[in-house]
Scaffold this motif. Structure first.
Motif, PDB file in Angstrom:
ATOM      1  N   ASP A 155      31.309  39.350  37.270  1.00 45.34           N
ATOM      2  CA  ASP A 155      31.014  38.743  38.567  1.00 45.34           C
ATOM      3  C   ASP A 155      30.915  37.220  38.509  1.00 45.34           C
ATOM      4  O   ASP A 155      30.682  36.567  39.528  1.00 45.34           O
ATOM      5  CB  ASP A 155      29.741  39.336  39.167  1.00 45.34           C
TER       6      ASP A 155
ATOM      7  N   GLU B 109      36.259  33.333  38.355  1.00 46.25           N
ATOM      8  CA  GLU B 109      36.757  32.595  39.513  1.00 46.25           C
ATOM      9  C   GLU B 109      37.632  33.505  40.387  1.00 46.25           C
ATOM     10  O   GLU B 109      38.278  34.435  39.889  1.00 46.25           O
ATOM     11  CB  GLU B 109      37.547  31.382  39.048  1.00 46.25           C
ATOM     12  N   GLU B 110      37.670  33.214  41.674  1.00 44.96           N
ATOM     13  CA  GLU B 110      38.355  34.102  42.617  1.00 44.96           C
ATOM     14  C   GLU B 110      39.824  34.307  42.240  1.00 44.96           C
ATOM     15  O   GLU B 110      40.351  35.425  42.318  1.00 44.96           O
ATOM     16  CB  GLU B 110      38.253  33.538  44.032  1.00 44.96           C
ATOM     17  N   GLN B 111      40.505  33.248  41.816  1.00 40.77           N
ATOM     18  CA  GLN B 111      41.936  33.329  41.498  1.00 40.77           C
ATOM     19  C   GLN B 111      42.184  33.625  40.019  1.00 40.77           C
ATOM     20  O   GLN B 111      43.285  33.403  39.516  1.00 40.77           O
ATOM     21  CB  GLN B 111      42.623  32.023  41.893  1.00 40.77           C
ATOM     22  N   SER B 112      41.207  34.149  39.335  1.00 43.05           N
ATOM     23  CA  SER B 112      41.324  34.443  37.908  1.00 43.05           C
ATOM     24  C   SER B 112      42.462  35.423  37.623  1.00 43.05           C
ATOM     25  O   SER B 112      42.608  36.438  38.316  1.00 43.05           O
ATOM     26  CB  SER B 112      40.006  35.036  37.408  1.00 43.05           C
TER      27      SER B 112
ATOM     28  N   ASN C  34      40.965  38.784  37.042  1.00 40.97           N
ATOM     29  CA  ASN C  34      40.746  39.571  38.261  1.00 40.97           C
ATOM     30  C   ASN C  34      42.027  40.279  38.676  1.00 40.97           C
ATOM     31  O   ASN C  34      42.013  41.459  39.052  1.00 40.97           O
ATOM     32  CB  ASN C  34      40.278  38.667  39.406  1.00 40.97           C
TER      33      ASN C  34
ATOM     34  N   ASP D 132      42.687  44.285  39.006  1.00 43.01           N
ATOM     35  CA  ASP D 132      43.004  44.813  40.329  1.00 43.01           C
ATOM     36  C   ASP D 132      44.395  45.427  40.423  1.00 43.01           C
ATOM     37  O   ASP D 132      44.777  45.923  41.477  1.00 43.01           O
ATOM     38  CB  ASP D 132      42.912  43.694  41.375  1.00 43.01           C
TER      39      ASP D 132
END
Length: 293
Positions: free
Chosen positions: A115, A118-121, A124, A128
């Motif tokens: 958590d 970073e959002e644009q990792s 991630n 996903d």
């Protein structure tokens, strides 16, 4: 808590060509004979030795982005130095002194919790990815396969500095994908005892032998940056040997499970990720097997 109403992760069908080498590993093309041969190879190696490595699976550009992200998030790394047993449980003095639950080793390492990313990792995006999930499901011959629900440990970065050591342990989730992002100057060898336990048998005797130096069931693996490893971390005890040098070892750890609701037990979460959230306490008794952890 009504777990039936807990929403599941929405997966993305991005082809991931900005992250994965899809020319060598066309995991996005289910009609490809190369993909089917790859799945067959992975199944065989997972059955034979509990692990498979796909060399240079991740592009250098993606590695550079993940490495830069891990460096930016260094101040958010949870560093811990403590003794723990392979199960991340507390000392139980009612057990014999030679029981593996009473075998404690000193660990020093860090995690950038999921958590914190970073959002644009890229990490991630990897976690996903429906394309990756489908591929892993076929390789593991497990369907349905879920992204692990633990909000702290489902896709963290593991970080090890000079003299850090991560001793023998089992994972709280079923399967782990490891992507080495940055290699240490020396050490950092991954060692594991494949399928040393199963859902119905803890095999404490076999675990004890490895903890006390038996090398017969142990495999060693030196990952290189960009390599992706698929591994049965809940059933294969494993460790990372001490890291040496000024360059940190950084590894991305997207994780998967056969159950959409299981998370780490609170004690495990606190020891490894520095925190336990309400979810960890609410779901502590919810397990897909009867193993210690």
């Amino acid at each position: 808590m009504n777990m039936e109403k807990t929403p599941l992760k929405i997966m993305k069908n991005d082809p991931m060509d900005h992250i994965f080498d899809l020319n060598t590993y066309p995991i996005h093309d289910k009609e490809s004979t190369t993909r089917q041969e790859l799945v067959d190879r992975c199944r065989k190696e997972l059955d034979d030795v509990g692990c498979v490595v796909l060399r240079d699976f991740v592009t250098q550009e993606s590695l550079d982005r993940m490495q830069a992200e891990a460096h930016r998030l260094e101040e958010k790394t949870f560093w811990s130095s403590l003794n723990h047993n392979p199960y991340f449980t507390k000392e139980d003095e009612s057990l014999p002194e030679d029981h593996p639950k009473r075998f404690f080793e000193y660990r020093s390492s860090g995690f950038i919790d999921s958590d914190r990313l970073e959002e644009q990792s890229d990490l991630n995006a990897i976690f996903d990815s429906q394309i990756l999930l489908d591929f892993l499901s076929e390789c593991l011959n497990v369907s349905p396969l879920y992204c692990w629900a633990d909000p702290l440990g489902n896709h963290p970065y593991g970080v090890m500095r000079d003299n850090d050591y991560f001793p023998w342990h089992f994972d709280g989730n079923d399967f782990t994908v490891s992507i080495l992002v940055q290699e240490s100057e020396e050490g950092g060898t991954f060692e594991y005892a494949p399928d040393i336990r199963n859902r119905s048998d803890e095999n404490f005797d076999g675990v004890n032998k490895v903890l006390n130096g038996d090398r017969d069931p142990v495999h060693s693996l030196q990952l290189r940056p960009g390599d992706m490893q698929i591994f049965k971390g809940r059933f294969s005890m494993h460790r990372v040997t001490p890291v040496k040098g000024k360059t940190n070892r950084i590894i991305a750890l997207p994780t998967y499970a056969i159950d959409p609701y299981t998370v780490n037990r609170p004690e495990h979460s606190k020891q490894v990720y520095g925190r336990a959230l309400p979810m960890h306490y609410e779901r502590e008794a919810h397990r897909s097997d009867g193993l210690t952890d």
